[in-house]
Scaffold this active site. Structure first.
Site, PDB file in Angstrom:
ATOM      1  N   ASP A 171      38.893  36.293  43.750  1.00 11.65           N
ATOM      2  CA  ASP A 171      37.484  35.976  43.490  1.00 11.65           C
ATOM      3  C   ASP A 171      37.257  35.567  42.033  1.00 11.65           C
ATOM      4  OD1 ASP A 171      36.494  36.570  46.128  1.00 11.65           O
ATOM      5  OD2 ASP A 171      36.764  38.678  45.661  1.00 11.65           O
ATOM      6  N   GLU A 216      30.973  40.687  50.482  1.00 11.56           N
ATOM      7  CA  GLU A 216      30.861  41.957  49.773  1.00 11.56           C
ATOM      8  C   GLU A 216      29.416  42.266  49.393  1.00 11.56           C
ATOM      9  OE1 GLU A 216      35.395  41.489  48.007  1.00 11.56           O
ATOM     10  OE2 GLU A 216      33.669  41.020  46.731  1.00 11.56           O
TER      11      GLU A 216
END
Length: 244
Positions: A32, A133
């Protein structure tokens, strides 16, 4: 226009609107943050990007992979060791039996560090959280969730992997098991109790309003995760003026 081009355009616009001179983010060695860094460089050039490597009782591989990413995209880096700050704070806090209360100090120390760097340079702080997330609350409130911009905030985790490959993120980083590095051996999917692939399938189905293809047990689990973490995606509630 490709996804990476759209994200780069968005970053340029947000930086211009804020009158900021650059972008700073935490580079962890995970996919990420590597993807965020690659998009930032594409958006504003490496001379306006700063990657902060912030070990805090971390595994050596984290810093090595972070440096590999920085080299790949020619990103300037600064390394700030947070081990002593973490240890000193723990030594001065009352003991707790809750492991996350201790582990979450790490991302909150990183948030403080990033804002110090950002304010010193008139930069904006980029977060690396993705839609998956964010929707289930898998981030630390006022830690990695404390940022100015979330370029990947509406990009599902499975889409991040594809984007990372398209951008040329090192293969070892892309294929590494996702981990927040909260403790040795910790992995995201183990802690979540569900794979990112399954989680994305459920979240996409919920967003589209058609969950017929999702097993009832999976759907129930994900719905509860979304509901329990709603407070993380909202500003703190205030007592309304008309109730005062």
């Amino acid at each position: 226009m490709t996804l990476q081009q759209k994200l780069a355009d968005w970053l340029r616009r947000k930086m211009r609107e804020a009158g900021a001179r650059g972008l700073v983010f935490g580079l962890s060695g995970g996919v990420d943050s590597a993807t965020v860094g690659a998009v930032a460089v594409q958006a504003v050039g490496s001379e306006c990007v700063l990657a902060a490597i912030m070990p805090c009782q971390s595994q050596p591989i984290d810093a090595r992979l972070a440096r590999d990413v920085a080299t790949t995209f020619d990103m300037p880096t600064v390394t700030i060791h947070l081990d002593n700050a973490f240890s000193d704070l723990i030594d001065n806090l009352p003991p707790t039996d809750h492991p996350l209360a201790t582990a979450n100090i790490k991302p909150r120390l990183r948030m403080i560090t990033l804002y110090y760097l950002a304010q010193s340079r008139n930069y904006l702080v980029l977060g690396s959280g993705n839609r998956t997330e964010r929707m289930v609350g898998y981030f630390t409130k006022y830690g990695d969730g404390g940022v100015d911009l979330l370029p990947l905030g509406d990009v599902y985790k499975t889409e991040v992997w594809k984007l990372a490959r398209d951008l040329g993120v090192p293969r070892e980083v892309v294929e590494r098991a996702p981990s927040a590095g909260l403790w040795p051996g910790q992995t995201d999917e183990q802690e979540l109790g569900i794979s990112y692939k399954t989680l994305d399938q459920a979240l996409k189905a919920m967003a589209g309003g058609d969950t017929k293809g999702i097993p009832a047990s999976t759907l129930s689990k994900v719905e509860k995760m979304v509901a329990r973490s709603a407070h993380k995606r909202a500003l703190p509630p205030m007592c309304p003026r008309n109730e005062l």
